[in-house]
Design a protein around this motif. Structure first.
Motif, PDB file in Angstrom:
ATOM      1  N   ALA A  99      48.316  37.852  23.748  1.00 36.97           N
ATOM      2  CA  ALA A  99      46.874  38.083  23.565  1.00 36.97           C
ATOM      3  C   ALA A  99      46.253  36.789  23.101  1.00 36.97           C
ATOM      4  N   TYR A 100      45.202  36.349  23.762  1.00 32.69           N
ATOM      5  CA  TYR A 100      44.537  35.141  23.253  1.00 32.69           C
ATOM      6  C   TYR A 100      43.074  35.440  23.018  1.00 32.69           C
ATOM      7  N   SER A 101      42.357  35.750  24.078  1.00 32.60           N
ATOM      8  CA  SER A 101      41.023  36.265  23.837  1.00 32.60           C
ATOM      9  C   SER A 101      40.750  37.339  24.871  1.00 32.60           C
ATOM     10  N   THR A 152      43.753  50.602  29.967  1.00 28.06           N
ATOM     11  CA  THR A 152      42.965  50.485  28.729  1.00 28.06           C
ATOM     12  C   THR A 152      43.803  49.830  27.635  1.00 28.06           C
ATOM     13  N   GLY A 153      44.377  48.679  27.973  1.00 31.05           N
ATOM     14  CA  GLY A 153      45.076  47.865  26.976  1.00 31.05           C
ATOM     15  C   GLY A 153      44.057  47.002  26.246  1.00 31.05           C
ATOM     16  N   LYS A 154      44.470  45.799  25.867  1.00 32.41           N
ATOM     17  CA  LYS A 154      43.608  44.956  25.034  1.00 32.41           C
ATOM     18  C   LYS A 154      42.277  44.639  25.731  1.00 32.41           C
ATOM     19  N   ILE A 155      42.357  44.225  26.993  1.00 26.15           N
ATOM     20  CA  ILE A 155      41.127  43.828  27.701  1.00 26.15           C
ATOM     21  C   ILE A 155      40.311  45.067  28.089  1.00 26.15           C
ATOM     22  N   GLY A 156      40.995  46.068  28.617  1.00 31.82           N
ATOM     23  CA  GLY A 156      40.306  47.286  29.056  1.00 31.82           C
ATOM     24  C   GLY A 156      39.548  47.945  27.916  1.00 31.82           C
ATOM     25  N   TYR A 173      41.899  55.573  33.440  1.00 33.24           N
ATOM     26  CA  TYR A 173      43.233  55.962  33.895  1.00 33.24           C
ATOM     27  C   TYR A 173      44.220  54.951  33.325  1.00 33.24           C
ATOM     28  N   ASP A 174      45.231  55.457  32.665  1.00 38.23           N
ATOM     29  CA  ASP A 174      46.288  54.593  32.125  1.00 38.23           C
ATOM     30  C   ASP A 174      47.524  55.466  31.925  1.00 38.23           C
ATOM     31  N   VAL A 175      48.680  54.833  31.900  1.00 29.96           N
ATOM     32  CA  VAL A 175      49.895  55.607  31.631  1.00 29.96           C
ATOM     33  C   VAL A 175      50.016  55.921  30.135  1.00 29.96           C
ATOM     34  N   ASN A 231      37.787  43.263  39.815  1.00 28.21           N
ATOM     35  CA  ASN A 231      39.189  42.962  39.502  1.00 28.21           C
ATOM     36  C   ASN A 231      39.296  41.601  38.813  1.00 28.21           C
ATOM     37  N   THR A 232      39.589  41.652  37.514  1.00 27.75           N
ATOM     38  CA  THR A 232      39.843  40.411  36.768  1.00 27.75           C
ATOM     39  C   THR A 232      41.306  40.372  36.336  1.00 27.75           C
ATOM     40  N   SER A 233      42.134  41.257  36.930  1.00 23.34           N
ATOM     41  CA  SER A 233      43.516  41.379  36.450  1.00 23.34           C
ATOM     42  C   SER A 233      44.490  40.512  37.241  1.00 23.34           C
ATOM     43  N   ARG A 234      44.907  41.012  38.385  1.00 20.37           N
ATOM     44  CA  ARG A 234      45.769  40.242  39.281  1.00 20.37           C
ATOM     45  C   ARG A 234      45.414  40.625  40.707  1.00 20.37           C
ATOM     46  N   ILE A 257      35.624  39.796  42.241  1.00 20.96           N
ATOM     47  CA  ILE A 257      37.028  39.493  41.925  1.00 20.96           C
ATOM     48  C   ILE A 257      37.172  38.101  41.320  1.00 20.96           C
ATOM     49  N   ASP A 258      37.983  38.046  40.294  1.00 21.62           N
ATOM     50  CA  ASP A 258      38.324  36.759  39.670  1.00 21.62           C
ATOM     51  C   ASP A 258      39.730  36.354  40.082  1.00 21.62           C
ATOM     52  N   VAL A 259      40.399  37.245  40.801  1.00 16.41           N
ATOM     53  CA  VAL A 259      41.792  37.042  41.194  1.00 16.41           C
ATOM     54  C   VAL A 259      41.926  37.503  42.640  1.00 16.41           C
ATOM     55  N   GLY A 297      38.496  33.979  34.237  1.00 16.64           N
ATOM     56  CA  GLY A 297      38.245  34.982  33.196  1.00 16.64           C
ATOM     57  C   GLY A 297      38.697  34.508  31.823  1.00 16.64           C
ATOM     58  N   PHE A 298      39.831  33.842  31.777  1.00 22.54           N
ATOM     59  CA  PHE A 298      40.408  33.399  30.497  1.00 22.54           C
ATOM     60  C   PHE A 298      39.726  32.143  29.961  1.00 22.54           C
ATOM     61  N   PHE A 299      38.842  31.529  30.764  1.00 23.27           N
ATOM     62  CA  PHE A 299      38.463  30.141  30.520  1.00 23.27           C
ATOM     63  C   PHE A 299      37.330  29.992  29.511  1.00 23.27           C
TER      64      PHE A 299
HETATM   65  P1  NAD Z   1      47.688  44.984  28.097  1.00 18.81           P
HETATM   66  O1  NAD Z   1      49.168  44.947  28.260  1.00 18.81           O
HETATM   67  O2  NAD Z   1      47.116  44.965  26.724  1.00 18.81           O
HETATM   68  O3  NAD Z   1      47.102  46.277  28.839  1.00 18.81           O
HETATM   69  C1  NAD Z   1      47.518  46.695  30.095  1.00 18.81           C
HETATM   70  C2  NAD Z   1      47.278  48.193  30.189  1.00 18.81           C
HETATM   71  O4  NAD Z   1      47.657  48.594  31.509  1.00 18.81           O
HETATM   72  C3  NAD Z   1      48.124  49.009  29.189  1.00 18.81           C
HETATM   73  O5  NAD Z   1      47.315  49.925  28.497  1.00 18.81           O
HETATM   74  C4  NAD Z   1      49.140  49.700  30.084  1.00 18.81           C
HETATM   75  O6  NAD Z   1      49.543  50.973  29.583  1.00 18.81           O
HETATM   76  C5  NAD Z   1      48.349  49.829  31.379  1.00 18.81           C
HETATM   77  N1  NAD Z   1      49.199  50.110  32.515  1.00 18.81           N
HETATM   78  C6  NAD Z   1      50.496  49.746  32.718  1.00 18.81           C
HETATM   79  N2  NAD Z   1      50.952  50.264  33.862  1.00 18.81           N
HETATM   80  C7  NAD Z   1      49.943  50.991  34.387  1.00 18.81           C
HETATM   81  C8  NAD Z   1      49.810  51.782  35.552  1.00 18.81           C
HETATM   82  N3  NAD Z   1      50.830  51.932  36.404  1.00 18.81           N
HETATM   83  N4  NAD Z   1      48.623  52.377  35.781  1.00 18.81           N
HETATM   84  C9  NAD Z   1      47.594  52.238  34.919  1.00 18.81           C
HETATM   85  N5  NAD Z   1      47.659  51.510  33.793  1.00 18.81           N
HETATM   86  C10 NAD Z   1      48.821  50.897  33.535  1.00 18.81           C
HETATM   87  O7  NAD Z   1      47.141  43.787  28.974  1.00 18.81           O
HETATM   88  P2  NAD Z   1      45.738  43.029  28.813  1.00 18.81           P
HETATM   89  O8  NAD Z   1      45.879  41.915  27.837  1.00 18.81           O
HETATM   90  O9  NAD Z   1      44.657  44.022  28.638  1.00 18.81           O
HETATM   91  O10 NAD Z   1      45.610  42.351  30.250  1.00 18.81           O
HETATM   92  C11 NAD Z   1      45.438  43.116  31.436  1.00 18.81           C
HETATM   93  C12 NAD Z   1      45.681  42.231  32.624  1.00 18.81           C
HETATM   94  O11 NAD Z   1      44.631  41.247  32.688  1.00 18.81           O
HETATM   95  C13 NAD Z   1      46.953  41.383  32.525  1.00 18.81           C
HETATM   96  O12 NAD Z   1      48.062  42.078  33.014  1.00 18.81           O
HETATM   97  C14 NAD Z   1      46.631  40.187  33.354  1.00 18.81           C
HETATM   98  O13 NAD Z   1      47.151  40.403  34.661  1.00 18.81           O
HETATM   99  C15 NAD Z   1      45.114  40.148  33.412  1.00 18.81           C
HETATM  100  N6  NAD Z   1      44.550  38.925  32.838  1.00 18.81           N
HETATM  101  C16 NAD Z   1      43.673  38.215  33.597  1.00 18.81           C
HETATM  102  C17 NAD Z   1      43.103  37.062  33.090  1.00 18.81           C
HETATM  103  C18 NAD Z   1      42.091  36.250  33.861  1.00 18.81           C
HETATM  104  O14 NAD Z   1      41.868  35.083  33.542  1.00 18.81           O
HETATM  105  N7  NAD Z   1      41.455  36.798  34.874  1.00 18.81           N
HETATM  106  C19 NAD Z   1      43.449  36.633  31.804  1.00 18.81           C
HETATM  107  C20 NAD Z   1      44.334  37.405  31.042  1.00 18.81           C
HETATM  108  C21 NAD Z   1      44.881  38.550  31.568  1.00 18.81           C
END
Ligand code: NAD
Length: 331
Positions: A99-101, A152-156, A173-175, A231-234, A257-259, A297-299
């Motif tokens: 976790a950074y920001s 809905t982890g740290k970013i969500g 939706y999250d596991v 989509n800012t994830s992957r 999309i950022d990715v 997104g991280f920048f």
């Molecule tokens: P996190 O681990 O805190 O949260 C991820 C969430 O996804 C958790 O709540 C987890 O339970 C859930 N999850 C796992 N498997 C799942 C599934 N099958 N279906 C639904 N939910 C599921 O991660 P975070 O810090 O919130 O980061 C989320 C993502 O953001 C990272 O994985 C990374 O790919 C991406 N990210 C992008 C940037 C950017 O610059 N765009 C920067 C940092 C992170």
């Protein structure tokens, strides 16, 4: 300790140097990213520092193990680009910055929503050209709209809090359910329900085998017609060809999309003088309702400081042969 930093940019140099002041870490900055071709450059170094688009495949790991590498310190949270099983088998440890920001990424996702909705990019150019007309800039109130948060982890969680502030209804939706989100009034539903009911869907889950192409042709078919997808994830969370088809039919109303699935060949580099060879990407950027940013997104200053500080802490723990607080292991 000498550390090779792959894929170095000027900002990496600046923040890593500052974080390592007063320590015995010596950075060896290498511009190319880590690939099978550049892996031999790691050979003299016990620790290397990598980023999101480095190729840390089985082949690369074997090359690293043939040299001296014992630690890969990721200067990011995601680690989907590493063959973790192979790393473990070869005795190479992996540490990351969990976790950074989270604010940086969550706020960027909101920026994508606002820009797609209110068309700031068009307004900026129009006004500079002396064109004050409003045609084509029509948006909608975010207040009252239903936002689906996938992951809905740290970013969500932070993203959900910001959208709650706008007066949106929140589905998720999250596991694993997050207490913070439940307290906020977020309603957890199945993926199908979140897709069907949301006006805006934002992806915040990691890229795993279970989440690859989470947004595919079938999922797009289940969307509320005209929904916005962020989509800012992957990149691999979205099947890009399916998204292009969804945009063509109007099933996807807009896409931010950022990715991008194949971003490794494009992002983080100035390609303005070259011909883009990726036809799928080239098609994507022709849509007026698509906004692409190049994995920024991280920048933020805060995030880069935190990334550099935690990376230095990871390297210090490794140098002192202590357990690694942020080690990534095969689960
Ligand atoms: P996190 O681990 O805190 O949260 C991820 C969430 O996804 C958790 O709540 C987890 O339970 C859930 N999850 C796992 N498997 C799942 C599934 N099958 N279906 C639904 N939910 C599921 O991660 P975070 O810090 O919130 O980061 C989320 C993502 O953001 C990272 O994985 C990374 O790919 C991406 N990210 C992008 C940037 C950017 O610059 N765009 C920067 C940092 C992170």
């Amino acid at each position: 300790m000498e550390v090779a930093v792959f894929g170095t940019k000027s900002y990496d140099r600046q923040f890593l140097q500052s974080a390592a002041e007063g320590t015995d870490i010596q950075w060896n900055f290498i511009e190319p990213r880590l690939t099978e071709t550049t892996a031999p450059l790691a050979s003299p170094f016990e620790a290397i520092c990598c980023f999101v688009n480095d190729e840390i495949s089985s082949g690369v790991l074997k090359e690293l193990a043939n040299g001296n590498t014992k630690l890969i310190a990721m200067r990011c949270a995601g680690y989907n680009n590493i063959d973790l099983t192979k790393a473990q088998e070869l005795g190479i440890k992996v540490a990351r910055v969990p976790a950074y920001s989270p604010y940086a990424v969550a706020e960027h996702a909101v920026g994508l929503i606002l820009t797609l909705n209110r068309k700031y990019h068009k307004a900026y150019n129009r006004v500079r050209e002396g064109d004050f007309s409003l045609g084509g800039l029509l948006g909608f109130d975010l207040h009252g709209k239903t936002v689906g948060v996938i992951g809905t982890g740290k970013i969500g969680q932070i993203f959900a809090r910001i959208m709650h502030g706008f007066g949106c209804k929140l589905l998720a939706y999250d596991v694993h359910e997050s207490d913070d989100c439940l307290k906020l009034g977020v309603k957890y539903e199945s993926l199908e329900e979140v897709l069907a009911q949301s006006d805006i869907i934002s992806l915040h889950c990691p890229l795993l085998p279970a989440t690859r192409h989470l947004i595919d042709e079938e999922a797009i078919g289940e969307l509320k017609p005209g929904a916005m997808i962020i989509n800012t994830s992957r990149g691999g969370l979205i099947n890009t060809m399916a998204a292009i088809n969804g945009l063509k039919t109007g099933q996807i109303g807009s896409l931010g999309i950022d990715v991008y699935e194949e971003e490794a060949e494009l992002f983080f580099e100035d390609k303005s003088e070259s011909v883009i060879q990726d036809d799928v990407f080239a098609r994507l950027v022709t849509f007026p309702n698509v906004l692409v940013t190049g994995h920024q997104g991280f920048f933020t200053q805060n995030a880069l400081e935190a990334i550099a500080n935690v990376t230095v802490q990871n390297l210090k723990e490794f140098a002192a042969s202590r357990d690694l607080t942020n080690e990534v292991k095969v689960t």
